[in-house]
Design an enzyme around this catalytic site. Structure first.
Site, PDB file in Angstrom:
ATOM      1  N   TYR A  51       0.823  -1.218   0.000  1.00 16.94           N
ATOM      2  CA  TYR A  51       0.000   0.000   0.000  1.00 16.94           C
ATOM      3  C   TYR A  51       0.851   1.259   0.000  1.00 16.94           C
ATOM      4  CZ  TYR A  51      -3.401  -3.449   1.669  1.00 16.94           C
ATOM      5  OH  TYR A  51      -4.187  -4.563   1.821  1.00 16.94           O
ATOM      6  N   TYR A  56     -14.244  -4.760   3.200  1.00 16.04           N
ATOM      7  CA  TYR A  56     -12.913  -5.122   2.698  1.00 16.04           C
ATOM      8  C   TYR A  56     -12.772  -6.646   2.769  1.00 16.04           C
ATOM      9  CZ  TYR A  56      -7.973  -5.911   2.221  1.00 16.04           C
ATOM     10  OH  TYR A  56      -6.759  -6.402   1.787  1.00 16.04           O
ATOM     11  N   ASP A  59     -17.184 -13.053   6.521  1.00 10.22           N
ATOM     12  CA  ASP A  59     -15.728 -12.930   6.479  1.00 10.22           C
ATOM     13  C   ASP A  59     -15.277 -12.489   7.875  1.00 10.22           C
ATOM     14  OD1 ASP A  59     -13.113 -12.230   6.170  1.00 10.22           O
ATOM     15  OD2 ASP A  59     -13.399 -10.959   4.397  1.00 10.22           O
ATOM     16  N   LYS A 113      -5.932 -14.025   9.702  1.00  9.41           N
ATOM     17  CA  LYS A 113      -5.310 -13.074  10.640  1.00  9.41           C
ATOM     18  C   LYS A 113      -4.856 -13.673  11.982  1.00  9.41           C
ATOM     19  CE  LYS A 113      -5.783  -8.850   8.449  1.00  9.41           C
ATOM     20  NZ  LYS A 113      -6.875  -8.658   7.474  1.00  9.41           N
TER      21      LYS A 113
END
Ligand SMILES: *Cc1c(COP(=O)(O)O)cnc(C)c1O
Length: 432
Positions: free
Chosen positions: A33, A160, A254, A283
């Site tokens: 990013y 996202y 999600d 994660k």
């Protein structure tokens, strides 16, 4: 070529100099990013422990981010380290095609037992984006296998779900760079979350319009994370479950961000009492140790693939799926959730964040302060100079990484109250 520029403003203000390995490698590492031309070089970290990052110049930062929300037990937890070390000695990895190993099989059983309902069929992969791709593929192919039409995904603004091309198409249209990638991404169906009567009515209209081409509804339950840490009520998830049932759509949660205690319960879906048809995890799955992800399906999804026809199989198999080191770390992480009071710790963090971030509400430039579980968010009207803000936070001895218009903390669930206080005080000091 080795860049010879002096350290950036951030590094100079933070009075950190680059070690040789960073100076030499900087021309070759493409950062996440980042506009490579203008973004400040990252901070050189040489070691971690607990909630601390140790920099190459000997300084220490208290970590408010837990490395993109992964290190839920803090860094270097000895139980996870020992499990990974043992597994490394025995067998770091074998392919899951045609071979089986204990860590993956134990992990699949344990995840199935911890997840609600009949979310019993675990497909491993190596990153969150791939887990979401697999979930979408399962939803679409389960229909194809049954001879049903419908291949589009209904997703929500502010969401996202990853950075691969298929997941970009289900991210928030602006954040997902839909405009730049116009004509490249799959055309999906976007709506606002049904948070009130008007948005519910509109969502119903969108679903009715697209019912013939939809396969699934995809949402991050309770918290839209990377889209700006925006919360919604559990009722929204009940609404989505009802709509998915009414229109025969697969409901995908999600939980890559929300899973493993972040919102105060083991999984966010528990707070709504809703069982999605497919759930994605990554994660914090390995406690921040190594990359691993899982897509878990309910029996009725799995059954759509169960056939004598080889074409009905799920044709997917990431090379490193079910990596033994990752699964060993994940099993050890689950041990810690079972043995230690992680959820109580998340709830205590929530209470402390309420107490300590409240003061930010009155500061100029602050639009909102919100807290859910171990997530504390101070939303500003805007952040004009993110690098300068970052530098001031570093000067307070904390690692907090503002994005969009928010300054947030998602610390390890094990963070000590004094360390959490250092994080919240740093935010208050810098914003005031
Ligand atoms: C981070 C994240 C992803 C993508 O995971 P990667 O491992 O970065 O590919 C997907 N969904 C959610 C909700 C996430 O927070």
């Amino acid at each position: 070529m080795v860049p010879s520029e002096p350290p950036s403003l951030t590094l100079r203000l933070a009075r950190i100099t680059m070690p040789d390995w960073q100076r030499q490698g900087a021309a070759h590492v493409w950062l996440p990013y980042a506009q490579m031309k203008t973004s400040p070089p990252p901070l050189p970290v040489v070691a971690t422990d607990g909630v601390r990052l140790h920099l190459s110049d000997g300084r220490t930062l208290i970590d408010g981010v837990a490395s993109w929300w992964t290190a839920c037990h803090g860094y270097n937890h000895p139980h996870i380290q020992n499990a990974v070390r043992d597994q490394l000695e025995k067998m770091p990895h074998v392919m899951l095609g045609g071979l089986a190993h204990e860590q993956a099989y134990r992990l699949a059983s344990r995840l199935s037992a911890k997840l609600p309902g009949d979310l019993d069929h675990v497909f491993f992969s190596d990153s969150g984006s791939v887990a979401v791709e697999v979930a979408m593929k399962m939803a679409i192919q389960s229909r194809l296998n049954r001879g049903q039409s419908g291949h589009r995904i209904l997703a929500f603004r502010g969401g996202y779900h990853g950075d691969t091309l298929a997941t970009m198409a289900v991210c928030d249209p602006e954040e997902g760079m839909h405009a730049l990638f116009n004509g490249v991404l799959a055309q999906q169906v976007m709506a606002d979350l049904p948070i009130d009567d008007a948005s519910l009515l509109n969502l119903r209209r969108v679903i009715e319009t697209h019912a013939h081409e939809l396969a699934a509804i995809l949402v991050e339950p309770l918290v839209q994370g990377a889209g700006g840490m925006v919360f919604h009520d559990a009722q929204v998830l009940c609404t989505l479950r009802a709509l998915a049932d009414e229109f025969g759509l697969t409901l995908i949660f999600d939980e890559i961000f929300t899973g493993f205690g972040r919102t105060g319960s083991m999984f966010a879906c528990e707070q709504a009492g809703v069982v999605p048809d497919i759930i994605t995890l990554s994660k914090a799955l390995t406690g921040g140790t190594s990359p691993l992800a899982a897509t878990i399906a309910r029996k009725h999804i799995f059954d759509a693939f169960w056939s004598d026809n080889p074409d009905h199989a799920l044709m997917h198999g990431p090379t490193f799926m079910g990596n033994a080191l990752g699964c060993a770390a994940a099993n050890a992480s689950l041990d810690l959730f079972e043995r230690e009071p992680r959820l109580a710790q998340a709830q205590a963090i929530e209470v402390q964040l309420h107490d300590e971030l409240r003061a930010c509400r009155t500061l100029a430039g602050v639009r909102d302060v919100r807290i859910k579980g171990a997530i504390g968010v101070v939303e500003l009207h805007s952040i004009k100079d993110r690098a300068a803000l970052q530098t001031k936070l570093l000067a307070q001895g904390v690692w907090i990484r503002p994005f969009r218009n928010i300054v947030y903390v998602t610390p390890a669930l094990t963070i000590a109250p004094q360390d959490l206080n250092t994080l919240t005080r740093a935010i208050y000091n810098v914003l005031s």
